[in-house]
Design a protein around this motif. Sequence first.
Motif, short mmCIF file in Angstrom:
data_model
loop_
_atom_site.label_atom_id
_atom_site.label_comp_id
_atom_site.label_asym_id
_atom_site.label_seq_id
_atom_site.Cartn_x
_atom_site.Cartn_y
_atom_site.Cartn_z
N LEU A 29 0.88 -0.87 0.05
CA LEU A 29 -0.07 0.26 0.07
C LEU A 29 0.77 1.02 0.09
O LEU A 29 1.85 1.27 0.68
N ARG A 30 0.85 1.93 -0.71
CA ARG A 30 1.44 2.90 -1.00
C ARG A 30 0.08 4.54 -0.54
O ARG A 30 -0.69 4.66 -2.08
N VAL A 31 0.43 5.45 0.40
CA VAL A 31 -0.57 6.61 0.38
C VAL A 31 -0.01 8.07 0.10
O VAL A 31 0.86 7.91 0.41
N ASP A 32 -0.73 8.38 -0.81
CA ASP A 32 -0.64 9.68 -1.76
C ASP A 32 -1.16 10.54 -0.73
O ASP A 32 -2.43 10.90 -1.23
N LEU A 33 -0.33 12.00 0.20
CA LEU A 33 -0.75 13.00 0.77
C LEU A 33 -0.29 14.02 -0.12
O LEU A 33 -0.82 15.21 1.00
N SER A 34 0.21 14.25 -1.10
CA SER A 34 1.12 15.01 -1.37
C SER A 34 -0.32 15.27 -2.56
O SER A 34 -0.19 17.03 -2.41
N SER A 35 -1.30 14.91 -2.57
CA SER A 35 -2.80 16.41 -3.24
C SER A 35 -3.50 16.63 -2.22
O SER A 35 -4.27 17.80 -2.45
N VAL A 36 -3.17 17.08 -1.11
CA VAL A 36 -3.43 17.70 0.01
C VAL A 36 -3.22 18.88 0.30
O VAL A 36 -2.28 19.01 0.59
N PRO A 37 -3.40 19.78 0.79
CA PRO A 37 -3.20 21.31 0.07
C PRO A 37 -2.80 21.81 1.37
O PRO A 37 -1.37 22.51 1.53
N THR A 38 -3.70 21.63 2.30
CA THR A 38 -3.33 22.76 3.84
C THR A 38 -4.17 21.67 4.45
O THR A 38 -4.48 20.41 4.78
N PHE A 39 -3.48 21.21 5.87
CA PHE A 39 -3.75 20.50 6.81
C PHE A 39 -4.34 21.01 7.80
O PHE A 39 -3.54 22.03 8.90
N ASP A 40 -6.11 21.48 7.86
CA ASP A 40 -6.42 21.62 9.35
C ASP A 40 -5.64 21.33 10.85
O ASP A 40 -5.60 19.85 10.54
N VAL A 41 -5.45 22.06 11.51
CA VAL A 41 -3.58 21.95 12.61
C VAL A 41 -4.98 20.78 13.88
O VAL A 41 -4.58 19.45 13.92
N SER A 66 3.76 2.52 2.75
CA SER A 66 5.07 3.73 2.66
C SER A 66 3.59 4.92 2.25
O SER A 66 2.90 4.52 1.60
N LEU A 67 4.60 5.99 1.82
CA LEU A 67 3.95 7.41 1.29
C LEU A 67 4.71 7.63 1.27
O LEU A 67 5.39 7.39 0.16
N VAL A 68 3.76 8.64 -0.31
CA VAL A 68 3.93 9.31 -1.09
C VAL A 68 4.80 10.48 -1.46
O VAL A 68 3.95 10.78 -0.17
N GLY A 69 5.56 11.02 -1.32
CA GLY A 69 6.13 12.12 -1.69
C GLY A 69 5.78 13.16 -2.46
O GLY A 69 5.27 13.35 -3.24
N PRO A 70 6.11 14.43 -2.70
CA PRO A 70 6.67 15.26 -1.51
C PRO A 70 5.65 15.23 -0.39
O PRO A 70 4.37 15.42 -1.27
N LEU A 71 5.22 15.33 0.57
CA LEU A 71 4.67 15.62 1.46
C LEU A 71 4.05 17.11 1.54
O LEU A 71 5.29 17.94 1.29
N PRO A 72 3.44 17.32 2.13
CA PRO A 72 2.49 19.05 1.96
C PRO A 72 3.38 19.56 2.74
O PRO A 72 3.72 19.23 4.25
N PRO A 73 3.40 21.09 2.74
CA PRO A 73 4.48 21.23 4.07
C PRO A 73 3.88 21.42 4.71
O PRO A 73 4.62 21.43 6.42
N PRO A 74 3.10 22.17 5.04
CA PRO A 74 2.18 21.81 6.40
C PRO A 74 2.28 20.59 7.46
O PRO A 74 2.49 21.00 8.59
N LEU A 75 2.68 19.79 7.02
CA LEU A 75 2.51 18.26 7.25
C LEU A 75 3.96 18.10 7.79
O LEU A 75 4.01 18.05 9.47
#
Length: 101
Positions: A29-41, A66-75
């Motif tokens: 499993l690969r989880v792509d977090l790069s499409s999330v532009p911002t993360f609410d606290v 694994s995670l797929v990057g790049p990770l969003p800067p807030p995360l």
Amino acid sequence: MAMPHNLKIDSLGEFADKLIEAFTSRQALRVDLSSVPTFDVSITQLVIQLMAASRRHALAIGIDFSLVGPLPPPLASVLERSGFMTGTPDDIAFWQGDIQS
């Protein structure tokens, strides 16, 4: 598997359900977090907890997770400030994500 773009509590719950279902396939499993532009606290901590728990579960049942990057800067910033980027080399590599070009 991509994290929902407009991440909220209910969409995170739905994503968690899909993740649980995906584990039953016993495939990597690969989880792509790069499409999330911002993360609410309030959501950021839940995302980190979900990814950490998923990683532990995958290790326990022998699935590559694994995670797929790049990770969003807030995360990435929260992970850095929370000490996740100062663990073992495997921990750091997991949280940095596999950078895709």
